[in-house]
Scaffold this active site. Structure first.
Site: not given
Ligand code: NAD
Length: 472
Positions: A64-66, A70, A94, A99, A106
């Site tokens: 909660h520092h900011r 999100k 992150k 910034d 989450k």
């Molecule tokens: P998503 O659900 O759109 O896609 C994930 C894909 O990974 C799916 O197609 C799934 O079938 C596949 N998958 C799952 N387990 C698997 C395995 N063992 N082997 C191969 N494929 C596998 O999810 P996303 O939004 O693309 O998120 C993916 C990662 O990125 C997560 O760690 C998430 O926290 C991170 N992330 C997402 C965002 C975002 O904006 N969506 C932002 C930052 C970080």
């Protein structure tokens, strides 16, 4: 190193401690930065078919520092409290690193989206939102969710609508969630933002000739071979943007149903369509299926892009890695144990908290757009276009030469929302990498980019606490 695998949360804390030990900050301050500030665990009933199911869900506000806090909402049958806390803490670091003026949070709902119909998912999402509203865990100034694994703009639209129904007349209600569809107060460029950020980050890291040389690579992303795990939002956009704008070659893709390879390159757009039609990546023309899905880790390539889930590269398979760079598009894909092995092998890891920050960066732009109630570019686009036209006319008059009509259109265009979003994102990724690299190169005892990123993030959060007067 013990035989037991470190959990995702333990890995994040180990990485934090590694950086914190190099800093001269009071223990109490470091403990406060590390501790999750609020954890909301909920169980609520949703009617599925003829009976009720009790859904397990979480929202964690790590810092909660900011405010607002999100972070995305994850829908997965693997969700648990420890995982959501780890993901929320990564969000704090992150945001500080790039910034973005938010604390980290989450959400997680323990459901497998494939097991439900859209109507059932809508009920699950709307009821989750009601639970968040009841405990003041959502709102433009308190906590602003976004998409993550298993969710997208559709779920964000349901969240917005539910929030608005419960907060009639709240003028800034549209800023209660980001990653919304563009026609429902979203922003152009959010869907692709995380993958595009991964591309900008990779491009930047490979732009330093001496760094590339140290990895045994030529500078630049062009011609680099890439293997992607997970063809979801992040993996898909990382793949197509790296191919189409960077000239990289994707030689392997791993999905739930298996892993395919083609040393001559796999067209990600065509593969995505193939999967949509056939329900699998297996059998895509020109590719070969690996016998063991998990062997994607050892495919010969320059850049390995884990873009699925955490702990995919662990101490048992880290030795198989042949890539020079691991681009952490997913959160926490490399465990702390695996990292020790990889660093000894000379593999460069571009850390998640930096590399996948594009999503939260553009979410921040969306939130700003929602609070200003006006799209980016509306005020300046025509003014800029007219100034550029005057400039081109002046150059033509003074040189006696004229530009082609194609060149004129290109040179005199004012920036649209999508141009400004991409420019802001690229600037963010370049600036953040510069700061991390500077710490990595200049500070003694900093052995890797992740530790440098943590140092930068911890220092920024610490300075916020100090200026708040919490820790004089
Ligand atoms: P998503 O659900 O759109 O896609 C994930 C894909 O990974 C799916 O197609 C799934 O079938 C596949 N998958 C799952 N387990 C698997 C395995 N063992 N082997 C191969 N494929 C596998 O999810 P996303 O939004 O693309 O998120 C993916 C990662 O990125 C997560 O760690 C998430 O926290 C991170 N992330 C997402 C965002 C975002 O904006 N969506 C932002 C930052 C970080």
């Amino acid at each position: 190193m013990s035989n037991k695998q470190a959990s995702f949360h333990q890995s994040v804390e180990r990485n934090f401690d590694k950086a914190a030990n190099l800093l001269d900050l009071p223990k109490g301050l470091l403990d406060q930065i590390k501790a999750p500030n609020a954890i909301y665990q909920m169980r609520y009933p949703v009617k599925i078919g003829n009976s009720y199911q009790v859904i397990e869900a979480y929202r964690v506000q790590h810092s909660h520092h900011r405010l607002p806090t999100k972070g995305g909402i994850r829908f997965s049958h693997l969700v648990n409290q420890d995982e959501v806390v780890a993901l929320a803490s990564l969000m704090t670091y992150k945001c500080a690193l790039v910034d973005v003026p938010f604390g980290g949070a989450k959400g997680g709902v323990k459901v497998s989206p494939r097991a439900y119909t859209p109507e059932q998912l809508e009920r699950i999402t709307r009821r989750y939102t009601v639970e968040l509203v009841r405990k003041n865990f959502i709102g433009p100034g308190t906590d602003v969710p976004a998409p993550d694994y298993g969710t997208g703009s559709r779920e964000m639209a349901w969240i917005l609508d539910t929030y608005q129904q419960l907060n009639v007349g709240e003028i800034d209600a549209i800023a209660c969630v980001t990653g919304k569809p563009v026609n429902q107060n979203g922003i152009n460029g959010r869907t692709e933002a995380t993958g595009r950020g991964v591309f900008y980050g990779l491009k930047e890291a490979l732009s330093y000739a001496d760094d590339a040389k140290a990895m045994g690579l030529e500078p630049g992303i062009e011609g680099k071979t890439m293997v992607i795990q997970g063809l979801g939002n992040v993996g898909y956009y990382t793949g197509i943007i790296s191919q189409e704008e960077g000239g990289a070659k994707v030689v392997g893709v791993s999905e739930i149903e298996g892993t395919i390879v083609n040393p001559n390159g796999i067209d990600i757009k065509k593969l995505f369509k193939y999967r949509k039609d056939k329900g699998t990546i297996i059998g895509f023309p020109g590719t070969k299926k690996l016998e063991v899905r998990e062997d994607w880790v050892g495919i010969e390539c320059d850049i390995l892009v884990p873009a699925a889930l955490e702990s995919q590269i662990h101490k048992k398979n880290a030795k198989q890695v042949k890539a020079k760079i691991i681009a952490e598009a997913a959160n926490g894909p490399v465990t702390a144990d695996a990292e020790e092995i990889l660093l000894k092998k000379g593999v460069v890891i571009l850390p998640d908290m930096y590399l996948n920050a594009g999503g939260v960066t553009v979410s921040y732009f969306e939130w700003l757009k929602n609070l200003s109630h006006m799209r980016f570019g509306r005020m300046e686009k025509r003014f800029n276009a007219s100034q550029f036209t005057k400039l081109v006319n002046l150059v033509e008059r003074s040189t006696g030469k004229s530009v082609s009509s194609r060149e004129r259109t290109f040179l005199t265009r004012g920036g649209d929302e999508i141009d400004l979003v991409r420019s802001g994102l690229e600037e963010t990724m370049i600036t953040a990498y510069g700061q991390i690299r500077e710490i990595y190169k200049r500070r003694r005892k900093v052995e890797d980019l992740r530790t440098a990123a943590f140092i930068n993030a911890i220092n920024k959060v610490a300075s916020d606490y100090t200026s708040l007067g919490v820790f004089p």
